[in-house]
Design an enzyme around this catalytic site. Structure first.
Site, mmCIF file in Angstrom:
data_model
loop_
_atom_site.group_PDB
_atom_site.id
_atom_site.type_symbol
_atom_site.label_atom_id
_atom_site.label_comp_id
_atom_site.label_asym_id
_atom_site.label_seq_id
_atom_site.Cartn_x
_atom_site.Cartn_y
_atom_site.Cartn_z
ATOM 1 N N GLY A 75 12.664 47.971 18.736
ATOM 2 C CA GLY A 75 11.722 48.432 19.565
ATOM 3 C C GLY A 75 12.009 49.780 20.338
ATOM 4 O O GLY A 75 11.429 50.773 20.138
ATOM 5 N N ASP A 91 3.741 57.896 27.521
ATOM 6 C CA ASP A 91 4.067 58.998 28.768
ATOM 7 C C ASP A 91 2.897 58.738 29.856
ATOM 8 O O ASP A 91 2.807 58.690 31.151
ATOM 9 C CB ASP A 91 3.639 60.387 28.390
ATOM 10 C CG ASP A 91 4.996 60.974 27.860
ATOM 11 O OD1 ASP A 91 6.164 60.447 28.370
ATOM 12 O OD2 ASP A 91 5.067 61.872 27.326
ATOM 13 N N ARG A 118 3.552 54.499 31.050
ATOM 14 C CA ARG A 118 4.671 54.141 31.927
ATOM 15 C C ARG A 118 4.622 54.170 33.263
ATOM 16 O O ARG A 118 5.375 52.961 34.050
ATOM 17 C CB ARG A 118 5.847 55.224 31.251
ATOM 18 C CG ARG A 118 6.992 54.887 31.736
ATOM 19 C CD ARG A 118 7.999 56.085 31.407
ATOM 20 N NE ARG A 118 8.120 56.507 29.827
ATOM 21 C CZ ARG A 118 7.794 57.526 29.436
ATOM 22 N NH1 ARG A 118 7.507 58.742 30.221
ATOM 23 N NH2 ARG A 118 7.874 57.774 27.886
ATOM 24 N N ARG A 152 11.117 29.822 59.480
ATOM 25 C CA ARG A 152 12.062 29.389 59.317
ATOM 26 C C ARG A 152 13.251 29.537 59.943
ATOM 27 O O ARG A 152 13.517 30.800 60.353
ATOM 28 C CB ARG A 152 12.810 29.477 57.691
ATOM 29 C CG ARG A 152 13.989 28.874 57.073
ATOM 30 C CD ARG A 152 13.784 27.447 56.885
ATOM 31 N NE ARG A 152 14.858 26.634 56.595
ATOM 32 C CZ ARG A 152 14.654 25.322 56.113
ATOM 33 N NH1 ARG A 152 13.556 24.632 56.267
ATOM 34 N NH2 ARG A 152 15.792 24.804 55.725
ATOM 35 N N HIS A 179 18.051 36.937 62.357
ATOM 36 C CA HIS A 179 19.497 37.004 62.152
ATOM 37 C C HIS A 179 19.763 38.614 61.547
ATOM 38 O O HIS A 179 18.684 38.803 60.647
ATOM 39 C CB HIS A 179 20.231 36.129 61.049
ATOM 40 C CG HIS A 179 20.210 34.635 61.797
ATOM 41 N ND1 HIS A 179 20.671 34.287 62.582
ATOM 42 C CD2 HIS A 179 19.468 33.543 61.304
ATOM 43 C CE1 HIS A 179 20.569 33.108 63.094
ATOM 44 N NE2 HIS A 179 19.687 32.550 62.074
ATOM 45 N N GLY A 183 17.370 27.513 49.290
ATOM 46 C CA GLY A 183 17.080 26.551 48.396
ATOM 47 C C GLY A 183 15.626 26.304 47.883
ATOM 48 O O GLY A 183 15.440 26.137 46.729
ATOM 49 N N GLU A 238 7.652 48.804 27.551
ATOM 50 C CA GLU A 238 7.086 50.035 27.642
ATOM 51 C C GLU A 238 8.209 51.038 27.807
ATOM 52 O O GLU A 238 8.032 51.863 28.706
ATOM 53 C CB GLU A 238 6.131 50.224 28.797
ATOM 54 C CG GLU A 238 5.018 49.270 28.481
ATOM 55 C CD GLU A 238 3.684 49.876 28.501
ATOM 56 O OE1 GLU A 238 3.499 51.040 28.635
ATOM 57 O OE2 GLU A 238 2.653 49.038 28.565
ATOM 58 N N GLY A 239 9.443 50.924 26.890
ATOM 59 C CA GLY A 239 10.486 51.810 26.907
ATOM 60 C C GLY A 239 11.591 50.995 27.929
ATOM 61 O O GLY A 239 11.184 51.097 29.305
HETATM 62 C C1 LIG Z 1 6.260 40.286 27.069
HETATM 63 C C2 LIG Z 1 6.474 41.310 25.956
HETATM 64 C C3 LIG Z 1 5.370 42.236 25.969
HETATM 65 C C4 LIG Z 1 5.312 43.266 24.986
HETATM 66 N N1 LIG Z 1 4.319 44.028 24.695
HETATM 67 C C5 LIG Z 1 4.450 44.969 23.610
HETATM 68 C C6 LIG Z 1 3.214 45.337 23.145
HETATM 69 O O1 LIG Z 1 1.991 44.995 23.428
HETATM 70 N N2 LIG Z 1 3.308 46.287 22.100
HETATM 71 C C7 LIG Z 1 4.466 46.536 21.645
HETATM 72 O O2 LIG Z 1 4.536 47.622 20.751
HETATM 73 N N3 LIG Z 1 5.580 46.292 22.132
HETATM 74 C C8 LIG Z 1 5.655 45.525 23.309
HETATM 75 N N4 LIG Z 1 6.863 44.763 23.732
HETATM 76 C C9 LIG Z 1 8.107 45.376 23.179
HETATM 77 C C10 LIG Z 1 8.966 45.869 24.057
HETATM 78 O O3 LIG Z 1 8.079 47.196 24.508
HETATM 79 C C11 LIG Z 1 10.441 46.128 23.471
HETATM 80 O O4 LIG Z 1 10.878 44.898 23.646
HETATM 81 C C12 LIG Z 1 11.358 46.945 24.316
HETATM 82 O O5 LIG Z 1 10.867 48.595 23.727
HETATM 83 C C13 LIG Z 1 12.749 46.975 23.559
HETATM 84 O O6 LIG Z 1 12.604 46.919 22.441
HETATM 85 P P1 LIG Z 1 13.668 45.842 21.656
HETATM 86 O O7 LIG Z 1 13.316 44.438 22.217
HETATM 87 O O8 LIG Z 1 13.511 45.856 20.209
HETATM 88 O O9 LIG Z 1 14.887 46.058 22.149
HETATM 89 P P2 LIG Z 1 16.292 46.826 21.184
HETATM 90 O O10 LIG Z 1 15.527 48.193 21.005
HETATM 91 O O11 LIG Z 1 16.879 46.275 20.126
HETATM 92 O O12 LIG Z 1 17.281 47.079 22.336
HETATM 93 C C14 LIG Z 1 18.220 45.971 22.885
HETATM 94 C C15 LIG Z 1 18.923 46.566 24.243
HETATM 95 O O13 LIG Z 1 19.638 47.815 24.013
HETATM 96 C C16 LIG Z 1 19.336 48.651 24.510
HETATM 97 N N5 LIG Z 1 19.293 49.819 23.820
HETATM 98 C C17 LIG Z 1 18.705 50.448 22.926
HETATM 99 N N6 LIG Z 1 18.746 51.802 22.351
HETATM 100 C C18 LIG Z 1 19.570 52.142 23.323
HETATM 101 C C19 LIG Z 1 20.661 53.282 23.293
HETATM 102 N N7 LIG Z 1 20.183 54.253 22.655
HETATM 103 N N8 LIG Z 1 21.079 53.559 24.361
HETATM 104 C C20 LIG Z 1 21.462 52.610 25.308
HETATM 105 N N9 LIG Z 1 20.806 51.430 25.172
HETATM 106 C C21 LIG Z 1 19.960 51.186 24.100
HETATM 107 C C22 LIG Z 1 17.980 48.275 25.115
HETATM 108 O O14 LIG Z 1 17.595 48.917 26.296
HETATM 109 C C23 LIG Z 1 18.082 47.040 25.427
HETATM 110 O O15 LIG Z 1 18.605 46.668 26.549
HETATM 111 C C24 LIG Z 1 6.776 43.764 24.671
HETATM 112 C C25 LIG Z 1 7.818 43.081 24.845
HETATM 113 C C26 LIG Z 1 7.948 41.705 25.788
HETATM 114 C C27 LIG Z 1 9.014 41.178 26.151
#
Ligand SMILES: Cc1cc2nc3c(=O)[nH]c(=O)nc-3n(C[C@H](O)[C@H](O)[C@H](O)COP(=O)(O)OP(=O)(O)OC[C@H]3O[C@@H](n4cnc5c(N)ncnc54)[C@H](O)[C@@H]3O)c2cc1C
Lengths: 392, 263
Positions: free
Chosen positions: A140, A249, A252, A277, A287, A349, A372-373
């Site tokens: 992603g 952009d 986000r 509580r 506290h 709890g 979203e990034g």
């Molecule tokens: C509930 C949900 C809804 C979503 N809805 C949409 C949607 O509508 N449309 C859509 O297109 N996507 C959607 N997404 C996808 C979401 O945007 C991605 O999950 C996200 O961009 C991360 O991509 P990935 O899961 O492939 O993680 P990866 O890219 O595999 O990353 C895994 C980990 O490595 C880290 N990482 C990756 N590259 C680097 C780097 N260069 N340096 C340091 N760290 C790095 C990441 O931050 C992450 O912690 C959704 C995700 C979820 C969970």
């Protein structure tokens, strides 16, 4: 329930009477329609279509689409204000409500006037959902490396590949999809399209079981040799990466607002509980250790709101705010994680029990650090923008 | 059908209320005033009638300090009222029910209304005087505690029920009349975002404070001397428990031994 601060005594963040009226309407919807159903939808993983439909009727769904196409046409600042209110009611429902903004933004940014008018106008006339298909099972964050292939064939493209984690996909009537005309070109090959759901070969998967945002629906979407006319391409071949990045952009910053709304709900629950509580002969809110927590939670939320509104103001003013919006999104989502975590701690709890509202807020907050990034990617962006300022 | 719906700006139900520094009235500093309670249902009822009788118009009327009344009127415009009249309250003067009726009669005199609708009582003071006081003032039949108001085009009459202590009365009355509505059954609508934005730009007719003051006549002879909040409630006993059975056990003990309502 404590009132959210409406302004900050600073003219640039103070709300006008018009904005207050919008905020109040969203607040009422969030608290009287969304919140009462939030726990049940979370527990059972229900997708409350009636609430989404009602949200659409009230104009809460296509916030970013200009009114000439039938949307609400709000500034990003106003969108953020509304998204924060909605997320206070339920983060998951808010994700589904604002997914249309994400899916339609590429058409607003990359479409021709003809495309915008012919797609958005009928789309906004009735309740319909759209999905934004960027992420793939293989990755992603590295959007330049996506693999869904668009092969030119006459005056159309044949698209094949798989997308994953796509919000609202099982319910969507329209998809914006990012493909590559040649994976070797990386960013330069990315090409965007819009495509109606009833086009042959589009196969949404089954709803994923999620940790949070369980009132939202998320699934894979397979594109099996889907024939898409050239007329549904957004911009030229190779423009897709820019369309995707410019879309993110815009969307986000509202994620920062969404995180803030979740956090504010946690603070309101925790503060009220701390006065009620008792331990060692007095309310736990007396506290000092609990007071320190509440003070930090409130400060984090205030800062989140300022960052978010500031980024939105810049973007509304036509400025580049890549740096500020990445700061807002990553800060506010990290803040929401900390605030919801501390809310559980204050509930003790009971906070760990599903019968109480705060553990859900923590699970919901988590997503805001990922989608979203991811926050790692945001910080890469922040550092890149930052270092630019030091290079000569 | 021409409908006037009268709405009063009242403090939001979640506001923290306190007496003013001189202790004579409510301190309105920082308090938000909204459309609420029976008035909200009256607006909904007016809009339902408008939708059922083609060519109808609804005008909302509010009396109060200008800023407060304007916000409430904007809310009614966003909901679908066609026009609004703001009666500016003379500053520094507390109005009683009879004076409020005189002031509102000014708005009623501006145009021939078939129906003047209002809540049977306001969301804050709840005196319940206004529907009948206004009807008397303008010389029209007035009914309060009205339920289930409908227009019957066949007979050219309004049909409605009145809830009384003795039972329910059914009425059929021709226009014009004044109706104080008692109900929350009509599930007031929420304004659409686009309508909220549009309503912000609509004009509001104003009747200035001087004109309102002239209609009121001499200052009233009675005035409130003190405003007190209800004393904080004491005597609540919190039951702390682990299991529900423990809570029940403690509750029974309190009801039997302390309150002595159980044998
Ligand atoms: C509930 C949900 C809804 C979503 N809805 C949409 C949607 O509508 N449309 C859509 O297109 N996507 C959607 N997404 C996808 C979401 O945007 C991605 O999950 C996200 O961009 C991360 O991509 P990935 O899961 O492939 O993680 P990866 O890219 O595999 O990353 C895994 C980990 O490595 C880290 N990482 C990756 N590259 C680097 C780097 N260069 N340096 C340091 N760290 C790095 C990441 O931050 C992450 O912690 C959704 C995700 C979820 C969970």
């Amino acid at each position: 329930m404590a009132a959210l601060p409406a302004g900050f005594g600073m003219p640039e963040f103070d709300l006008t009477e018009d904005q207050r009226a919008l905020q109040e309407m969203a607040r009422k919807f969030a608290r009287s329609v969304m919140a009462p159903r939030a726990a049940e939808c979370d527990r059972k993983g229900l997708f409350p279509e009636d609430i989404y439909r009602k949200g659409w009727e009230l104009g809460l769904m296509n916030l970013n689409v200009p009114s000439e196409y039938g949307g609400s046409g709000l500034s990003l600042f106003d969108q953020c204000m509304i998204v924060e209110e909605l997320a206070y009611g339920c983060g998951g429902m808010t994700t589904s409500i604002i997914a249309n903004c994400l899916a339609l933004e590429p058409i607003l940014l990359g479409g021709t006037e003809d495309q915008r008018r012919s797609v958005l106008t009928p789309f906004c006339r009735e309740y319909q959902m759209a999905s934004f298909c960027l992420t793939e099972p293989g990755g992603g964050s590295d959007a330049g490396g996506l693999q869904t292939l668009a092969r030119k064939d006459g005056d159309s493209y044949v698209v094949s590949g798989e997308k994953c984690f796509i919000t609202n996909a099982p319910h969507a009537k329209l998809f914006t999809v990012f493909t590559t005309v040649d994976p070797a070109l990386r960013h330069k090959g990315i090409t965007a399209f819009y495509v109606p759901r009833d086009t042959e070969g589009i196969v949404p998967g089954k709803d994923e079981e999620k940790m949070g945002h369980r009132a939202s629906s998320t699934s894979t979407v397979r594109f099996e040799n889907v024939r898409i006319p050239v007329s549904q391409r957004l911009g030229a071949e190779g423009d897709g990466f820019s369309v995707a990045m410019r879309t993110l952009d815009m969307t986000r910053t509202p994620i920062g607002a969404l995180a803030t709304g979740i956090g504010q709900a946690a603070l309101d629950h925790a503060a009220a509980y701390s006065l009620q509580r008792r331990s060692f002969g007095k309310p736990i809110g007396e506290h000092q250790a609990i007071q320190m927590k509440l003070a930090r939670m409130a400060t984090l939320l205030h800062a989140s709101r300022l960052l978010t509104r500031h980024a939105a103001r810049l973007i509304d003013g036509g400025q580049n705010a890549t740096l500020e919006s990445s700061m807002a999104k990553s800060f506010a989502s990290d803040a929401a994680m900390e605030v919801t975590d501390e809310a559980i701690q204050i509930f003790g709890g009971y906070g760990y029990m599903k019968e109480y509202p705060v553990e859900k807020l923590h699970r919901d907050a988590k997503l805001t650090q990922i989608y979203e990034g991811s926050n790692e990617i945001q910080r890469i962006v922040i550092a890149r923008e930052l270092l630019k300022k030091y290079q000569h | 059908m021409e409908i006037l719906v009268l709405v009063k700006p009242v403090p939001e139900s979640e506001s923290r209320l306190r007496p003013s520094p001189d202790g004579r009235q409510l301190d309105t500093e920082g308090v938000k005033f909204v459309l609420a309670g029976y008035d909200e249902s009256a607006v909904e009822q007016a809009l339902l009638l408008k939708e059922s009788v083609p060519g109808s118009k609804v005008r909302a009327v509010a009396l109060g300090p200008a800023a407060r009344a304007e916000e409430v009127l904007r809310a009614t415009l966003a909901l679908g009222c066609d026009a609004a009249t703001l009666l500016e309250a003379p500053p520094g003067r507390e109005l009683d029910g009879a004076e409020t009726a005189r002031a509102l009669a000014l708005a009623a005199a501006k145009g021939p209304a078939d129906l003047i609708l209002l809540g049977k009582q306001s969301g804050d003071q709840e005196t319940g005087i206004l529907p009948t006081a206004l009807a008397a003032r303008i010389g029209r039949p007035g009914f309060s505690n009205v339920l289930d108001l409908r227009w019957d085009p066949g007979s050219n009459r309004f049909r409605f029920a009145r809830a009384t202590e003795a039972g329910e009365e059914r009425w059929e009355v021709p226009a014009p009349l004044v109706v104080g509505l008692q109900q929350a059954w009509n599930d007031p609508r929420t304004a659409k975002l686009q309508n909220i934005l549009r309503s912000r730009k609509l004009p509001i007719d104003r009747i200035p404070a001087a004109e309102v003051a002239a209609a009121l006549g001499p200052a009233p002879r009675e005035s409130a001397t003190k405003f007190l909040l209800p004393p904080p409630r004491t005597g609540a006993k919190m039951i702390e428990y682990g299991r529900p059975e423990e809570a029940a056990e403690q509750l029974v003990r309190i009801l039997r031994d302390t309150a002595r309502v159980l044998p």
